[in-house]
Design a protein around this motif. Structure first.
Motif, PDB file in Angstrom:
ATOM      1  N   ILE D  63       1.742  -2.150  36.478  1.00  0.00           N
ATOM      2  CA  ILE D  63       2.805  -2.653  35.596  1.00  0.00           C
ATOM      3  C   ILE D  63       2.824  -4.170  35.724  1.00  0.00           C
ATOM      4  CG2 ILE D  63       5.250  -2.622  34.975  1.00  0.00           C
ATOM      5  CD1 ILE D  63       5.551   0.103  36.150  1.00  0.00           C
ATOM      6  N   ASP D  64       2.107  -4.806  34.821  1.00  0.00           N
ATOM      7  CA  ASP D  64       1.992  -6.261  34.880  1.00  0.00           C
ATOM      8  C   ASP D  64       2.836  -6.954  33.821  1.00  0.00           C
ATOM      9  OD1 ASP D  64       0.225  -6.372  37.065  1.00  0.00           O
ATOM     10  OD2 ASP D  64      -1.481  -5.947  35.778  1.00  0.00           O
ATOM     11  N   PHE D  65       3.623  -6.183  33.081  1.00  0.00           N
ATOM     12  CA  PHE D  65       4.333  -6.864  32.006  1.00  0.00           C
ATOM     13  C   PHE D  65       5.494  -7.706  32.533  1.00  0.00           C
ATOM     14  CE2 PHE D  65       7.845  -3.919  31.869  1.00  0.00           C
ATOM     15  CZ  PHE D  65       7.346  -2.633  31.863  1.00  0.00           C
ATOM     16  N   GLU D  66       5.942  -8.611  31.686  1.00  0.00           N
ATOM     17  CA  GLU D  66       6.954  -9.590  32.076  1.00  0.00           C
ATOM     18  C   GLU D  66       8.359  -9.019  32.148  1.00  0.00           C
ATOM     19  OE1 GLU D  66       7.370 -13.205  29.887  1.00  0.00           O
ATOM     20  OE2 GLU D  66       5.288 -13.802  30.335  1.00  0.00           O
ATOM     21  N   LEU D  67       9.096  -9.476  33.131  1.00  0.00           N
ATOM     22  CA  LEU D  67      10.503  -9.133  33.243  1.00  0.00           C
ATOM     23  C   LEU D  67      11.299  -9.897  32.196  1.00  0.00           C
ATOM     24  CD1 LEU D  67      10.648  -9.317  37.129  1.00  0.00           C
ATOM     25  CD2 LEU D  67      10.581  -7.259  35.711  1.00  0.00           C
ATOM     26  N   VAL D  68      12.265  -9.221  31.616  1.00  0.00           N
ATOM     27  CA  VAL D  68      13.107  -9.876  30.619  1.00  0.00           C
ATOM     28  C   VAL D  68      14.537  -9.934  31.137  1.00  0.00           C
ATOM     29  CG1 VAL D  68      11.653  -9.108  28.702  1.00  0.00           C
ATOM     30  CG2 VAL D  68      13.577  -7.663  29.460  1.00  0.00           C
ATOM     31  N   GLY D  69      15.379 -10.685  30.456  1.00  0.00           N
ATOM     32  CA  GLY D  69      16.801 -10.684  30.788  1.00  0.00           C
ATOM     33  C   GLY D  69      17.469  -9.461  30.185  1.00  0.00           C
ATOM     34  N   ALA D  70      18.618  -9.104  30.723  1.00  0.00           N
ATOM     35  CA  ALA D  70      19.330  -7.936  30.199  1.00  0.00           C
ATOM     36  C   ALA D  70      19.695  -8.134  28.732  1.00  0.00           C
ATOM     37  CB  ALA D  70      20.585  -7.679  31.032  1.00  0.00           C
ATOM     38  N   ASP D  71      19.907  -9.398  28.346  1.00  0.00           N
ATOM     39  CA  ASP D  71      20.237  -9.685  26.946  1.00  0.00           C
ATOM     40  C   ASP D  71      19.107  -9.323  25.997  1.00  0.00           C
ATOM     41  OD1 ASP D  71      22.654 -10.622  27.712  1.00  0.00           O
ATOM     42  OD2 ASP D  71      22.140 -12.750  27.582  1.00  0.00           O
ATOM     43  N   ASP D  72      17.896  -9.275  26.528  1.00  0.00           N
ATOM     44  CA  ASP D  72      16.739  -8.974  25.686  1.00  0.00           C
ATOM     45  C   ASP D  72      16.536  -7.478  25.469  1.00  0.00           C
ATOM     46  OD1 ASP D  72      16.157 -11.714  25.594  1.00  0.00           O
ATOM     47  OD2 ASP D  72      15.121 -11.596  27.525  1.00  0.00           O
ATOM     48  N   VAL D  73      17.341  -6.660  26.133  1.00  0.00           N
ATOM     49  CA  VAL D  73      17.215  -5.216  25.942  1.00  0.00           C
ATOM     50  C   VAL D  73      17.949  -4.812  24.667  1.00  0.00           C
ATOM     51  CG1 VAL D  73      17.741  -2.945  26.907  1.00  0.00           C
ATOM     52  CG2 VAL D  73      17.079  -4.832  28.430  1.00  0.00           C
ATOM     53  N   ASN D  74      17.219  -4.258  23.750  1.00  0.00           N
ATOM     54  CA  ASN D  74      17.835  -3.773  22.515  1.00  0.00           C
ATOM     55  C   ASN D  74      18.220  -2.314  22.728  1.00  0.00           C
ATOM     56  OD1 ASN D  74      18.585  -3.012  20.005  1.00  0.00           O
ATOM     57  ND2 ASN D  74      16.732  -3.758  18.963  1.00  0.00           N
ATOM     58  N   VAL D  75      19.445  -2.102  23.195  1.00  0.00           N
ATOM     59  CA  VAL D  75      19.823  -0.744  23.571  1.00  0.00           C
ATOM     60  C   VAL D  75      19.794   0.237  22.399  1.00  0.00           C
ATOM     61  CG1 VAL D  75      21.149  -1.360  25.620  1.00  0.00           C
ATOM     62  CG2 VAL D  75      22.280  -1.319  23.388  1.00  0.00           C
ATOM     63  N   ALA D  76      19.883  -0.283  21.204  1.00  0.00           N
ATOM     64  CA  ALA D  76      19.839   0.613  20.047  1.00  0.00           C
ATOM     65  C   ALA D  76      18.507   1.354  19.967  1.00  0.00           C
ATOM     66  CB  ALA D  76      20.074  -0.189  18.759  1.00  0.00           C
ATOM     67  N   GLU D  77      17.469   0.758  20.536  1.00  0.00           N
ATOM     68  CA  GLU D  77      16.145   1.393  20.469  1.00  0.00           C
ATOM     69  C   GLU D  77      15.757   2.094  21.763  1.00  0.00           C
ATOM     70  OE1 GLU D  77      13.487  -1.693  19.367  1.00  0.00           O
ATOM     71  OE2 GLU D  77      14.176  -1.748  17.278  1.00  0.00           O
ATOM     72  N   VAL D  78      16.706   2.159  22.667  1.00  0.00           N
ATOM     73  CA  VAL D  78      16.431   2.759  23.964  1.00  0.00           C
ATOM     74  C   VAL D  78      17.211   4.063  24.094  1.00  0.00           C
ATOM     75  CG1 VAL D  78      16.764   2.436  26.452  1.00  0.00           C
ATOM     76  CG2 VAL D  78      15.933   0.533  25.042  1.00  0.00           C
ATOM     77  N   ASP D  79      16.588   5.091  24.667  1.00  0.00           N
ATOM     78  CA  ASP D  79      17.289   6.364  24.840  1.00  0.00           C
ATOM     79  C   ASP D  79      18.101   6.401  26.123  1.00  0.00           C
ATOM     80  OD1 ASP D  79      16.172   8.059  22.533  1.00  0.00           O
ATOM     81  OD2 ASP D  79      14.369   7.156  23.422  1.00  0.00           O
ATOM     82  N   VAL D  80      17.493   5.895  27.194  1.00  0.00           N
ATOM     83  CA  VAL D  80      18.198   5.927  28.481  1.00  0.00           C
ATOM     84  C   VAL D  80      18.027   4.589  29.189  1.00  0.00           C
ATOM     85  CG1 VAL D  80      18.413   7.095  30.719  1.00  0.00           C
ATOM     86  CG2 VAL D  80      17.667   8.393  28.706  1.00  0.00           C
ATOM     87  N   VAL D  81      19.122   4.077  29.721  1.00  0.00           N
ATOM     88  CA  VAL D  81      19.050   2.868  30.509  1.00  0.00           C
ATOM     89  C   VAL D  81      19.463   3.199  31.948  1.00  0.00           C
ATOM     90  CG1 VAL D  81      21.385   2.073  29.943  1.00  0.00           C
ATOM     91  CG2 VAL D  81      19.625   0.411  30.560  1.00  0.00           C
ATOM     92  N   PHE D  82      18.644   2.731  32.889  1.00  0.00           N
ATOM     93  CA  PHE D  82      18.968   2.927  34.299  1.00  0.00           C
ATOM     94  C   PHE D  82      19.520   1.631  34.865  1.00  0.00           C
ATOM     95  CE2 PHE D  82      15.668   6.050  33.419  1.00  0.00           C
ATOM     96  CZ  PHE D  82      16.122   7.177  34.085  1.00  0.00           C
ATOM     97  N   LEU D  83      20.680   1.690  35.460  1.00  0.00           N
ATOM     98  CA  LEU D  83      21.253   0.494  36.075  1.00  0.00           C
ATOM     99  C   LEU D  83      20.936   0.514  37.581  1.00  0.00           C
ATOM    100  CD1 LEU D  83      24.755   0.423  34.313  1.00  0.00           C
ATOM    101  CD2 LEU D  83      22.603  -0.673  33.595  1.00  0.00           C
ATOM    102  N   ALA D  84      19.985  -0.315  37.965  1.00  0.00           N
ATOM    103  CA  ALA D  84      19.601  -0.424  39.375  1.00  0.00           C
ATOM    104  C   ALA D  84      20.169  -1.728  39.910  1.00  0.00           C
ATOM    105  CB  ALA D  84      18.084  -0.373  39.507  1.00  0.00           C
ATOM    106  N   LEU D  85      21.480  -1.775  39.984  1.00  0.00           N
ATOM    107  CA  LEU D  85      22.211  -3.013  40.262  1.00  0.00           C
ATOM    108  C   LEU D  85      23.184  -2.797  41.408  1.00  0.00           C
ATOM    109  CD1 LEU D  85      23.066  -3.744  36.522  1.00  0.00           C
ATOM    110  CD2 LEU D  85      21.446  -5.065  37.903  1.00  0.00           C
ATOM    111  N   PRO D  86      23.653  -3.876  42.009  1.00  0.00           N
ATOM    112  CA  PRO D  86      24.667  -3.727  43.058  1.00  0.00           C
ATOM    113  C   PRO D  86      25.977  -3.250  42.446  1.00  0.00           C
ATOM    114  CG  PRO D  86      23.718  -5.962  43.040  1.00  0.00           C
ATOM    115  CD  PRO D  86      23.262  -5.284  41.795  1.00  0.00           C
ATOM    116  N   HIS D  87      26.803  -2.600  43.246  1.00  0.00           N
ATOM    117  CA  HIS D  87      28.113  -2.232  42.712  1.00  0.00           C
ATOM    118  C   HIS D  87      28.891  -3.517  42.421  1.00  0.00           C
ATOM    119  CE1 HIS D  87      29.034  -2.427  47.079  1.00  0.00           C
ATOM    120  NE2 HIS D  87      30.118  -3.013  46.649  1.00  0.00           N
ATOM    121  N   GLY D  88      29.765  -3.405  41.483  1.00  0.00           N
ATOM    122  CA  GLY D  88      30.485  -4.597  41.036  1.00  0.00           C
ATOM    123  C   GLY D  88      29.789  -5.243  39.848  1.00  0.00           C
TER     124      GLY D  88
END
Lengths: 353, 353, 353, 353
Positions: D63-88
Motif C-alpha cells: 500500500i504505497d498510496f498517499e495519505l489524505v486529510g479527512a476533508d478529502d474523504v468523499n463520504v457520499a462515495e464510501v460505504d463504510v468508514v472506520f474511525l481509528a482515532l483516539p477517543h475524544g
C-alpha cells in the motif's frame, strides 16, 4: 477433511510430509488459504492418529484432521509433496517417490549442494541417494526460474543462504568488487534451530541474550559459496558468521564487499533494481529494513548501501526464515512448477508489530 | 544521607552529576557498595527535590536522599565528580570545575576525540571548551593506565568503542593483518540509546525485531579509528556498523581482519593473552561469549578465532554497555586516579540468567 | 581454591550441593562475595571434574575450581550445606547428613509441608525420610525468625509461596476479611521451571507469549494454604493460579480478598507497616511494583491497595524468584542460623534495567 | 490506487480515518485482502502527503498510496468508514458524518458506554456529541448480532472488555454464581498502549518486566460491568485489574467467580458450548490457551475450568488485542452491517511461533 478445503474446487492436491516442525506448520498456514490447492494429507510418524491441531494449537478449528503415516500417502493421487523433514531423512523419501510422477519440494538440505561429495564433506554423513542430485534444482526463483518450472525435484534453499545470496547476487553476477573477500555477518531468530527443545533454545539462554555460533564452520557457508560462485562463474571462498537473536523469526544479513572500481549510490541501486526487476518478492528498500517489516511474509527486503569513505558496499537483507527462508519459498516453487501465477497465495502482509 | 554510606569510614567523597539516565543509576548501583567511597550528592536539574528512588524505583529504601541542583555541589569537598550527562552539556561542567581541584570523570563524548575539530566534524556541533582536550585522558585502562593515574579529567570511552578497541587492540599494536580493511559488525541493547522514550526504543518497534542503523556514519567510528590508529602508529579507516538488539544491556562486536602472514590459532591466542596479561577485567575466552555472561559486570569477554579457510581473524567481544561500556569503566578510572586497587568495588558476578 | 575466597579470614565454611541448576549458581553468586563465609566445595554428580565455570560461563575467572561428588564433601568440616537439588533427591541428603552436626538449608520442596502425608498427597511420590519433618523449620524469616535461629534443618520456601504468603500474611494474622475466599493470581518468569530444556521453556513457546498452567492443582497451593492457615490459626482453602511470563526472573502476585468490616487505605497500609516493621527485605511501596525493581536482589516489594468501590483489598507483591524466592532467602536463613546480622551479604541493588 | 485493490470488482468502498496507529495499520492488513471491499482512502492529518508505507514499512510495495486529510474523504462515495482515532477525537467525526448515509465503525471508546454521563464520569472529559448514543450499537457480534446488522454506527468494543465479556457472558446470562464478586485479572501486550512512544512503552521499562496498573480505576471496568449487567439483567460491580506484559500483542484474561449451586466440569463446558454455538470466532478449548495461539487472528480462545476444591469457576480467554480486540472485530461488524458472510476476509491462521 476440513471445511475450508472442501469449499474449493481446487485443481491441485498436495501433501505435507512431516507435521511436527515449524516448516510443516508454516506450509499448512500458507496452503490452507491457497486458492489453487487442497491439502489432502499431513503426515507424522511419531504423532500418527493425533489431530494436526493437537500439535499446533493455533490450528484449532481450522485443521483438525488426523495425521497419517507417510505410508498412507497415495502419491499417485497427489500433485505435489512437500518434505518438511530433517536432512538425512528427506533423501529416503526422495528416493522412494522420485519416479512416481509426483513433484517434490524438499525443504531439507539433502539436495542443495552440487554433489554428494560436497554434501558429505560439510554435513558429515553419507548420502544414500546420490542420483537425486541429477534431478534436483536449487529452488531460488530469483535465480533459477526456468529450471524450476521444469523440475520434478526442488531443493528448497536454506534460510541463511536465501538472505545471503539475495544480498550479493547482483554484485556477483556483475563480477563487481573483491568477491573473494566478501563477508556475511548474519543474525537469525531461534526458529531456525527447529521445534525441538534444547539448551540452545532454552528461554533463559536466549532471552535478553545474543551470541555468535558456528564461526567459520557453519554448513550454510558452502551453499552460499556455490550459488554465488555459479553467478560469478568462478569459485569463491566466503566468510559467513551466524548469530542467534532473541526473536522467534527473522534473519538479517549484513554483507560487506570492497569495491575499487568506480561506484556511487546511484549506480549501486540501479544494479540491484535491474537485477530484481519483476521479482515480486524482493523489495528494494531505500533504508535499512528490520526483520519485523517482513515477518510472516514471503518478502525479502534488500538495502544496498555505498560507503564512499571506506570503499565498501554494505548490503542489508531481511527475511522471515520460516517463510521466504523455508515454507513460503517452497510454495513459490510449487506455483512455478505448476505453471501458476508465481505469487498466488503468497501475498500476506508482514505482521508488524 | 543514607545509612549504608554512614556506616563506613570512607576516605573519598564522590558526586554524581546527572541522576535521571542509566549511567547515573548504574554509577549509584556500583558506588553505593564501593568500600572506599561515599556518595555525597546526586544532582538533577529537572528532578531537583525528588528522591533518587522516585526516579529509579529499584533504589527504594537504599538511596532515598534528595536530588540537588549542580549548583549545590560543593566541589571543594568532593574528591571525584562523575558527569553522567549528554554530550554538549558535559563540556560546560568540565569548563566550570576543571580548575577546582576535583577529579572529573566525564561519561559523555565531549572529550574522547583527538581535537575539537574532529569533534565538530562528527558530532555536528560547536565545542565550547576546546582547552579541555589538553587535559583529557582517554579512560581505557587496558591502554592508558599510566596517563589515567595522573589525570584530572577522564574522557570515559564510548560503549561501542570499548568493545571494538578491546577486540582489535592486540592485532593493531602488533601491526598484524590488513588493519585498514578491518570490519566491526556490532550489536547493542537499547539502553545504549538512553533513558528517554522515543520511536527507536518504543517496545513494539524493538521487541522481536532487529535492524542496522547509522550505517557508515555512526560517530563512534572515529573514536574507534583514533584509538586503533594510536596503537598502530598509523592512521586507519575502518568500517563500523551498529545494530539494535531486542535486549536491555549488552554489546557484542564481531570483528574481521584479513591476515596474510603466517598465523594459527595458538599464535593468535598467545598474542591476546600477552596483551591482556594482568588486565583484571578482560577475560580471554576459549569459546564465543554471550552478552549475558557479562551482564551487570565490568568484564569484557574476548574470543579471538583464526579461520584458516578464509585467512581471517574473527574476534568476538561481549561487554555490558552500561558497566564496562560506561559506569563500571568510570569507576575503574576513579580507582586508578585515586591510587586504589584497580578492581575494588567492581567484582560483581555477571547476572545470568 | 580461588583467590577471592582465600583473601578472607572467613569464619564459616559452606558447601553447595547441586551445581547445575539456577539455585546453585545463584547461591554461588551471592556467597562468593559474602564477607563471613567461604565456599569450600560445589558438587555435581553428572559434571564431576568439570570446572564450575564450564557450566556457568558467567563465572569464568571467578569460580574456576573443580566440581566434586557429594561423597567428597567432608561435612564434619563444613558449617552449612545448601541442598540445591530436585525434590525427592534432597531428602536423601538430609537423611544422610542430619545427624552430622552440619546445618542444612534445603532449597527443595521436600520438607516444606506439615507432614509426609500432605507431601505425598500433593507431590504424588513417597517420602523416604518422614523423620526429617520433626526437625525442619519453614525458612521464611519474616514469619519464623526465632525457630530459624535455632534450627539445624531449614525447608527453604517455594518461590510462589514466598510472594503469596508475604502478600497476605498481615491480613491473615489479623484475621481480617473473607480469608477463605482469597484468590492469588501469580505470574512467574521461566527460571522457576528450572535449567533443563523442555517444551515449556523452549524459546519460541515462551517469547511474546503468555499462558496459565497448573490451574487449580499447582503444588505450591498447599504450601501457601498451610502457612496462611498457621497465621490465621484456622484452616483455609485458597485459590492459586500460576502463569508463565516471557521473562527470565521475577514473580508478581496479585491477590484479592473481600473485606466487609471497616477499612480504608490508611488502615490497610498501617497494618502492613506494622507487620513488616524491622524486616529488612520487605519494602512497603506506595505504588504497584514491577518485577525489575527487585531483579537480582533479595527484596520483596509489597503494595496493598484498598478498593472502596468493590470492598476488596488487592495486594501486589514482586520478588526475584531465584533470590528472595530461593538462593537469597537461603542465605538469609543461613545468616540467622549462624547468628550473623541477618542482611549481611544480601544488600545487592536490584538490576534495572 | 494500488494494484491489489484494482484487480477486484469489489462491491464496497471503505475508508480508514487515522493512519498512524496500530488499529489503522491492522485494518489495512485485513482489508487489503478482503474479497468484498476496496480501500479507497486512508487519512492522516499529521502525515498527509506521505505514503502509507512510509509510516508502516511492512506495507512497502503493498500500500504505497498517499495519505489524505479527512476533508478529502468523499463520504457520499464510501460505504463504510472506520474511525481509528483516539477517543475524544472520534466523536467529532461521528457528529460530522452520522447523517451522511455512510456506515461508521468507531474503534474509539466514545460511544461504548450507556450514556454521556457514564462516559464523562470514567473518561474525565466532556462528551461533545451526546446524541450519538441513540444510534450507537455496541459491536460485539456474539452478543448483539441483530442490532449490529441494522446499525449505522458501531461502537467497537475495547480490547480488555472483549476478552472479559466473552469470558463471563455465559455465566452472567444464565445468572449462575456470585456474579457481583467476579474478579477479572487481565494481562495485555504493549500495543494496547498505542503507537506513541512513552515511558510506559520504553523498551527497557517493559522488556523482562511485568507490572499491574490502573488498579481499581481502569476505565474498561465500567464497559465490562455494563455489558455483563445487560446480560444478567441486574447491575453488578466487578473487580478488574490490568497488567502490562512484555509482548507486542495479546490479552489473556483470568476470571474467577464463586458458584455455590451444583456444578461440574461437564455442565460448565456445556453451558459455554451452548452459548457460543455458531459463533465462528470463539473457539472453546479443552486446555488453557496461550496468546500466541490466537496472534494475528480474529479468534477468541475460551477455556472454562471448574475447581471443585474451591467452588470456583476459572475462565481463561486469549485474544489478539489488535484483531479480535480492535481491527478484526471492526471488520466483523462491517461484514454483518453489509449483510456479508460474517467471517469473510477474517479467517487468518494465528501466527505461531
Amino acid at each position: 477433511m476440513d471445511q475450508l478445503n472442501k469449499m474449493r474446487n481446487s485443481k491441485y492436491k498436495v501433501s505435507i510430509v512431516g507435521a511436527s516442525g515449524y516448516t510443516g506448520s508454516e506450509l499448512a498456514r500458507i496452503l490452507i488459504h491457497h486458492p489453487e490447492v487442497e491439502i489432502v494429507s499431513i503426515t507424522s510418524e511419531s504423532h500418527k492418529g493425533k489431530r494436526f491441531s493437537d500439535l499446533h494449537g493455533q490450528f484449532s478449528g481450522i485443521i483438525d484432521f488426523e495425521l497419517v503415516g507417510a505410508d498412507d500417502v497415495n502419491v499417485a493421487e497427489v500433485d505435489v509433496v512437500f518434505l518438511a523433514l530433517p536432512h538425512g531423512v528427506s533423501m529416503e523419501f526422495v528416493k522412494r517417490w522420485i519416479d512416481e510422477g509426483v513433484k517434490i519440494v524438499d525443504l531439507s538440505g539433502d539436495f542443495r549442494l552440487s554433489s554428494p561429495e560436497v554434501y558429505e564433506d560439510w554435513y558429515k554423513k553419507d548420502h544414500t541417494f546420490p542420483k537425486g542430485f541429477d534431478k534436483a534444482v536449487y529452488g531460488m526463483p530469483e535465480l533459477h526460474f526456468e529450471s524450476i518450472s521444469e523440475a520434478s525435484l526442488i531443493a528448497n534453499p536454506g534460510c541463511y543462504p536465501t538472505a545471503s545470496v539475495l544480498s550479493l547476487a547482483p554484485l556477483f553476477e556483475a563480477g563487481i568488487g573483491n568477491t573473494d573477500g566478501a563477508i556475511i555477518d548474519a543474525k537469525s531468530g531461534t526458529t531456525g534451530a527447529g521445534v525441538k527443545a534444547s539448551n540452545t533454545t532454552h528461554f533463559s539462554n536466549v532471552n535478553d541474550n545474543f551470541k555468535a555460533y558456528g564461526i567459520g564452520t557453519h554448513r550454510h557457508t558452502v551453499e552460499i559459496q556455490e550459488q554465488l560462485s555459479f553467478l560469478l562463474k568462478k569459485s569463491v571462498i566466503l566468510q559467513f558468521t551466524p548469530h542467534l537473536l532473541p526473536v522467534d523469526r527473522g534473519i538479517l544479513a549484513t554483507s560487506y564487499i570492497s569495491i575499487d572500481t568506480e561506484m556511487d549510490q546511484e549506480k549501486l541501486t540501479a544494479l540491484y533494481k535491474d537485477f530484481y526487476k519483476n521479482k515480486p518478492f524482493v523489495r528494494l528498500r531505500n533504508q535499512a529494513p528490520s526483520i519485523k517489516e517482513v515477518r510472516g511474509s514471503n518478502y525479502a527486503d534488500v538495502y544496498p548501501y555505498w560507503d564512499k569513505r571506506t570503499g565498501k558496499a554494505i548490503v542489508i537483507t531481511a527475511i522471515d526464515n520460516l517463510v521466504k527462508g523455508a515454507a513460503g519459498q517452497a510454495v513459490h516453487n510449487m506455483n512455478i512448477m505448476l505453471g501458476l501465477n508465481e505469487s498466488i497465495g503468497l501475498l500476506q502482509v508482514p505482521m508488524q508489530p
